[in-house]
Design a protein around this motif. Structure first.
Motif, PDB file in Angstrom:
ATOM      1  N   TYR B  32      21.065  -6.040 -17.658  1.00  0.00           N
ATOM      2  CA  TYR B  32      21.336  -7.453 -17.749  1.00  0.00           C
ATOM      3  C   TYR B  32      19.920  -8.219 -17.588  1.00  0.00           C
ATOM      4  O   TYR B  32      19.702  -8.471 -16.502  1.00  0.00           O
ATOM      5  CB  TYR B  32      22.517  -7.951 -17.166  1.00  0.00           C
ATOM      6  CG  TYR B  32      23.808  -7.134 -17.132  1.00  0.00           C
ATOM      7  CD1 TYR B  32      24.452  -6.757 -15.954  1.00  0.00           C
ATOM      8  CD2 TYR B  32      24.113  -6.938 -18.525  1.00  0.00           C
ATOM      9  CE1 TYR B  32      25.587  -5.818 -16.231  1.00  0.00           C
ATOM     10  CE2 TYR B  32      25.330  -6.225 -18.395  1.00  0.00           C
ATOM     11  CZ  TYR B  32      26.159  -5.727 -17.344  1.00  0.00           C
ATOM     12  OH  TYR B  32      27.356  -4.962 -17.417  1.00  0.00           O
ATOM     13  N   PHE B  34      17.375 -11.651 -17.925  1.00  0.00           N
ATOM     14  CA  PHE B  34      17.623 -13.200 -18.087  1.00  0.00           C
ATOM     15  C   PHE B  34      15.909 -13.353 -18.234  1.00  0.00           C
ATOM     16  O   PHE B  34      14.824 -12.889 -17.621  1.00  0.00           O
ATOM     17  CB  PHE B  34      17.805 -13.612 -16.917  1.00  0.00           C
ATOM     18  CG  PHE B  34      19.544 -13.138 -16.629  1.00  0.00           C
ATOM     19  CD1 PHE B  34      19.885 -11.797 -16.380  1.00  0.00           C
ATOM     20  CD2 PHE B  34      20.536 -13.978 -16.990  1.00  0.00           C
ATOM     21  CE1 PHE B  34      20.837 -11.632 -15.929  1.00  0.00           C
ATOM     22  CE2 PHE B  34      21.837 -13.452 -16.962  1.00  0.00           C
ATOM     23  CZ  PHE B  34      22.011 -12.416 -16.245  1.00  0.00           C
ATOM     24  N   LEU B  46      18.015 -21.684 -17.123  1.00  0.00           N
ATOM     25  CA  LEU B  46      18.088 -20.332 -17.843  1.00  0.00           C
ATOM     26  C   LEU B  46      17.653 -20.789 -19.422  1.00  0.00           C
ATOM     27  O   LEU B  46      18.167 -21.765 -19.999  1.00  0.00           O
ATOM     28  CB  LEU B  46      19.567 -19.699 -17.888  1.00  0.00           C
ATOM     29  CG  LEU B  46      19.845 -18.754 -18.930  1.00  0.00           C
ATOM     30  CD1 LEU B  46      19.305 -17.376 -18.051  1.00  0.00           C
ATOM     31  CD2 LEU B  46      21.234 -18.585 -19.288  1.00  0.00           C
ATOM     32  N   LYS B  49      19.450 -14.914 -22.226  1.00  0.00           N
ATOM     33  CA  LYS B  49      20.056 -13.795 -21.465  1.00  0.00           C
ATOM     34  C   LYS B  49      20.389 -12.557 -22.674  1.00  0.00           C
ATOM     35  O   LYS B  49      20.796 -13.082 -23.641  1.00  0.00           O
ATOM     36  CB  LYS B  49      21.065 -14.105 -20.867  1.00  0.00           C
ATOM     37  CG  LYS B  49      22.470 -14.350 -21.543  1.00  0.00           C
ATOM     38  CD  LYS B  49      23.431 -14.915 -20.443  1.00  0.00           C
ATOM     39  CE  LYS B  49      24.657 -15.444 -21.194  1.00  0.00           C
ATOM     40  NZ  LYS B  49      25.927 -15.707 -20.241  1.00  0.00           N
ATOM     41  N   PHE B  51      22.638  -8.996 -22.466  1.00  0.00           N
ATOM     42  CA  PHE B  51      23.502  -7.759 -21.757  1.00  0.00           C
ATOM     43  C   PHE B  51      24.100  -6.845 -22.825  1.00  0.00           C
ATOM     44  O   PHE B  51      24.476  -5.821 -22.527  1.00  0.00           O
ATOM     45  CB  PHE B  51      24.542  -8.493 -21.074  1.00  0.00           C
ATOM     46  CG  PHE B  51      25.644  -9.283 -21.780  1.00  0.00           C
ATOM     47  CD1 PHE B  51      25.492 -10.507 -21.894  1.00  0.00           C
ATOM     48  CD2 PHE B  51      26.764  -8.849 -22.270  1.00  0.00           C
ATOM     49  CE1 PHE B  51      26.468 -11.381 -22.465  1.00  0.00           C
ATOM     50  CE2 PHE B  51      27.642  -9.453 -22.919  1.00  0.00           C
ATOM     51  CZ  PHE B  51      27.419 -10.883 -23.028  1.00  0.00           C
ATOM     52  N   GLY B  97      27.162  -4.897  -9.231  1.00  0.00           N
ATOM     53  CA  GLY B  97      28.263  -5.455  -9.357  1.00  0.00           C
ATOM     54  C   GLY B  97      28.421  -6.962  -9.035  1.00  0.00           C
ATOM     55  O   GLY B  97      29.230  -7.404  -9.382  1.00  0.00           O
ATOM     56  N   ASN B  99      26.127  -9.159  -9.524  1.00  0.00           N
ATOM     57  CA  ASN B  99      25.162 -10.328 -10.026  1.00  0.00           C
ATOM     58  C   ASN B  99      23.961 -10.834  -9.037  1.00  0.00           C
ATOM     59  O   ASN B  99      23.428 -11.776  -9.111  1.00  0.00           O
ATOM     60  CB  ASN B  99      25.935 -11.658 -10.467  1.00  0.00           C
ATOM     61  CG  ASN B  99      25.301 -12.294 -11.467  1.00  0.00           C
ATOM     62  OD1 ASN B  99      24.438 -12.009 -12.143  1.00  0.00           O
ATOM     63  ND2 ASN B  99      25.865 -13.714 -11.637  1.00  0.00           N
ATOM     64  N   LYS B 100      23.612  -9.613  -8.416  1.00  0.00           N
ATOM     65  CA  LYS B 100      22.131  -9.945  -8.037  1.00  0.00           C
ATOM     66  C   LYS B 100      21.228  -9.758  -8.969  1.00  0.00           C
ATOM     67  O   LYS B 100      21.153  -9.023  -9.947  1.00  0.00           O
ATOM     68  CB  LYS B 100      22.192  -8.769  -6.807  1.00  0.00           C
ATOM     69  CG  LYS B 100      22.854  -9.005  -5.709  1.00  0.00           C
ATOM     70  CD  LYS B 100      22.722  -7.831  -4.687  1.00  0.00           C
ATOM     71  CE  LYS B 100      21.512  -7.367  -4.367  1.00  0.00           C
ATOM     72  NZ  LYS B 100      21.406  -6.211  -3.343  1.00  0.00           N
ATOM     73  N   LEU B 101      20.412 -10.609  -8.670  1.00  0.00           N
ATOM     74  CA  LEU B 101      19.057 -10.659  -9.708  1.00  0.00           C
ATOM     75  C   LEU B 101      17.666 -10.351  -9.137  1.00  0.00           C
ATOM     76  O   LEU B 101      17.505 -10.698  -7.902  1.00  0.00           O
ATOM     77  CB  LEU B 101      18.958 -12.144 -10.117  1.00  0.00           C
ATOM     78  CG  LEU B 101      19.878 -12.606 -11.319  1.00  0.00           C
ATOM     79  CD1 LEU B 101      19.690 -14.072 -11.605  1.00  0.00           C
ATOM     80  CD2 LEU B 101      20.217 -11.769 -12.502  1.00  0.00           C
TER      81      LEU B 101
END
Lengths: 113, 113
Positions: B32, B34, B46, B49, B51, B97, B99-101
C-alpha cells in the motif's frame, strides 16, 4: 470541522523535565500514532494505538510513554530518559484499515535545553 | 524488512517545468503506497495513494504517480510545477495489518521563478 489538533505548537523545556504533548481528534478514528521527525530522517514511529486502552511500541519508543484512555485523545510524554528530545512531533489517526491513509495534525516543535 | 528509499534529497526545478520524484520500496507482499506533502512547520497532507487496480493514480493538486511492481517504484509526477509546490515530499509504504507506515527520508523541492 473534523481534524486533529496538537497543542502547543511550540514547547520549550529544561533538560531533566518530563513534558506531555497533546493530541486530540474528532474524526472518530480508532487508530492513533505518534511520529518523531528530524531533518533528513523522515518520520519515525514512536507509539501507536489501535483501540482505547491498548497501545504498542513503535521503532523508537525508548524515553517516551503514552496513554489511550479515550478514543479522541492520545497524549505523548517525553521523559527525561529520552536522550535527544528536541524534534518535531507529529500525531496522526486513521480508521485502521491498511488501505486508508493516516491524517496528520499540525505538529509540536519541542526544544529542550 | 520493509523500507522506502527516496534517492533525491533536494530537487530544484523552474516554475512551469515538469517534475518527477523517485520512490523505491522494499516490501514482500502487495504494497500500500502513499505520497504525502509537507509545508515547512506543518503536518503532512495526503497527495495520493495506491493499493490495487490501475497502476497510474491521480491525486490532488495535479499530481499523479505510477506503480511499477517490476521496478519496486512509485514515482510522483507533475507536468507543470507551480511556485506553491515548493515543499517536502514523502513516500510511504503501509506495513502490516495495523496501518503502520514506513516513510522515506523525504525530497525537498525548490521552485525557481
Amino acid at each position: 470541522d473534523g481534524g486533529i489538533t496538537q497543542s502547543p505548537k511550540y514547547l520549550f523545556r529544561k533538560e531533566g523535565q518530563n513534558v506531555t504533548l497533546s493530541c486530540e481528534q474528532n474524526l472518530n478514528h480508532d487508530a492513533m500514532y505518534w511520529y518523531r521527525q528530524d531533518p533528513g530522517q523522515g518520520l519515525r514511529l514512536i507509539y501507536y494505538s489501535q483501540i482505547v486502552n491498548d497501545f504498542q511500541k513503535g521503532d523508537i519508543a525508548e524515553g517516551y510513554s503514552v496513554s489511550r484512555e479515550k478514543k479522541e485523545s492520545f497524549p505523548l510524554t517525553v521523559t527525561s530518559a529520552q536522550k535527544n528530545p528536541t524534534a518535531f512531533y507529529l500525531c496522526a489517526s486513521s480508521i485502521g484499515d491498511p488501505t486508508y491513509e493516516q491524517y496528520f495534525g499540525p505538529g509540536t516543535r519541542l526544544t529542550v535545553t | 524488512a520493509q523500507s522506502v528509499t527516496q534517492p533525491d534529497i533536494h530537487i530544484t526545478v523552474s516554475e512551469g517545468a515538469s517534475l518527477e520524484l523517485r520512490c523505491n520500496y522494499s516490501y514482500g507482499a502487495t504494497p500500500y503506497l502513499f505520497w504525502y506533502v509537507q509545508s515547512p512547520g506543518q503536518g503532512l497532507q495526503l497527495l495520493l495513494k495506491y493499493f490495487s487496480g490501475d497502476t497510474l493514480v491521480q491525486g490532488i493538486k495535479g499530481f499523479e504517480a505510477e506503480f511499477k511492481r517490476s521496478q519496486s517504484s512509485f514515482n510522483l509526477r507533475k507536468p507543470s510545477v507551480h511556485w506553491s509546490d515548493a515543499a517536502e515530499y514523502f513516500c510511504a509504504v503501509g506495513s502490516g495489518g495495523y496501518n503502520k507506515l514506513i516513510f522515506g527520508a523525504g525530497t525537498r523541492l525548490a521552485v525557481h521563478p
